[in-house]
Scaffold this active site. Sequence first.
Site, PDB file in Angstrom:
ATOM      1  N   TRP A 126      35.299  42.557  30.811  1.00 32.31           N
ATOM      2  CA  TRP A 126      36.099  41.432  31.282  1.00 32.31           C
ATOM      3  C   TRP A 126      35.731  40.140  30.551  1.00 32.31           C
ATOM      4  CZ3 TRP A 126      40.189  39.319  32.110  1.00 32.31           C
ATOM      5  CH2 TRP A 126      40.495  38.331  33.059  1.00 32.31           C
TER       6      TRP A 126
ATOM      7  N   GLY B  49      42.606  38.145  40.403  1.00 33.22           N
ATOM      8  CA  GLY B  49      43.921  38.773  40.303  1.00 33.22           C
ATOM      9  C   GLY B  49      43.787  40.165  39.716  1.00 33.22           C
TER      10      GLY B  49
ATOM     11  N   LYS C 299      38.142  43.753  47.537  1.00 39.01           N
ATOM     12  CA  LYS C 299      38.997  44.808  46.964  1.00 39.01           C
ATOM     13  C   LYS C 299      38.176  45.875  46.243  1.00 39.01           C
ATOM     14  CE  LYS C 299      38.747  43.396  42.481  1.00 39.01           C
ATOM     15  NZ  LYS C 299      38.649  44.118  41.197  1.00 39.01           N
TER      16      LYS C 299
ATOM     17  N   THR D 168      43.307  47.660  41.485  1.00 32.10           N
ATOM     18  CA  THR D 168      41.963  48.235  41.508  1.00 32.10           C
ATOM     19  C   THR D 168      41.910  49.558  42.252  1.00 32.10           C
ATOM     20  OG1 THR D 168      41.117  45.974  41.494  1.00 32.10           O
ATOM     21  CG2 THR D 168      39.551  47.693  41.998  1.00 32.10           C
TER      22      THR D 168
ATOM     23  N   ARG E 206      36.616  50.888  37.661  1.00 29.59           N
ATOM     24  CA  ARG E 206      35.307  51.535  37.817  1.00 29.59           C
ATOM     25  C   ARG E 206      35.022  51.855  39.278  1.00 29.59           C
ATOM     26  NH1 ARG E 206      34.042  47.621  33.878  1.00 29.59           N
ATOM     27  NH2 ARG E 206      33.104  46.198  35.374  1.00 29.59           N
TER      28      ARG E 206
END
Length: 333
Positions: free
Chosen positions: A12, A136, A191, A248, A255
Amino acid sequence: MTRVAVFGAGSWGTAFAKVLVDAGNDVTVWARRPELAARINDEHRNEDYLPGVRLPAGLVATTDPAQAFDAAELVAFAVPSQTLRPNLVEWSPMAPPDATYLSLMKGVELGTAKRMSEVIGEITGAPTERIAVVSGPNLALEIAQEQPTATVVACVDEARATAVQKLCSTPYFRPYTNIDVVGCELGGAVKNVIALACGIGQGMGFGDNTVASIITRGLAETARLGECLGADPLTFAGLAGLGDLVATCNSPLSRNRTFGERLGRGESLEEAQEHTHGQVAEGVKSCRSVLELARRHEVEVPITQAVEAVCFGSLTPRDMVDLLMSRSMKSES
């Protein structure tokens, strides 16, 4: 041209650094490993985390935090959430005094139950008006491949959120602004835990009804906790809530979801960790800190509690399903 430092050269951090370069900024990314920094500089690739992606020639990597900080107007952090505090203690004396800090991390700190922006403020002394977050549906590989996506830049100072929005806007990356930092950060942290639960269900062989139920009830417990902490409930219906949760919980690039699948197939925490190739499934650690945060505020989070018990207690995936399905009947609202 704005000078930007990105701390963290994982998937990321590198993807967001690419976005910033593509948006016209002067960007340096800090990498922990010298060999990774060298590959980014010499080969313009980060195959460990973003296989097949060509990075911009203008993206500079360094292992020297002082070099990364030098003259930076925006400083973004993309390190694992549980390492932020010790890293900041070392780095913050080198930081430019008036830089905007940007959290790319999605977690809650173990022990303190603090959100990442709170940790940044505590260690650097920066006021909340100078700390923004990005949250997001941020699956790094898809963004690095320039697949269209939207995200949220949140800051209590709306003008600063708008300034950061402009710095990371590209034809493939569309940021929106929000002043609800609490809601955006909480949505991003919880999340990951809900994605573990979805992965566990999929690993056990359950289908779309199960996943949809976990997503929906997971969103409900996130919103309950968020509202108690002062978040705007509407935030959880947006990109930092539902958007991030759906991505996700459903993507094989997640992951957390794939880690959960391994647990659902009967692997132990240690066995599942061996297959992550050094990349952290944030939900594994966040489930404990999110649960602690909820308990401090006396908010019921049954999915988070069940996931924590599977990861660190004596609950099996089958037990988790039985426990959640046997809860007392109640109104949805």
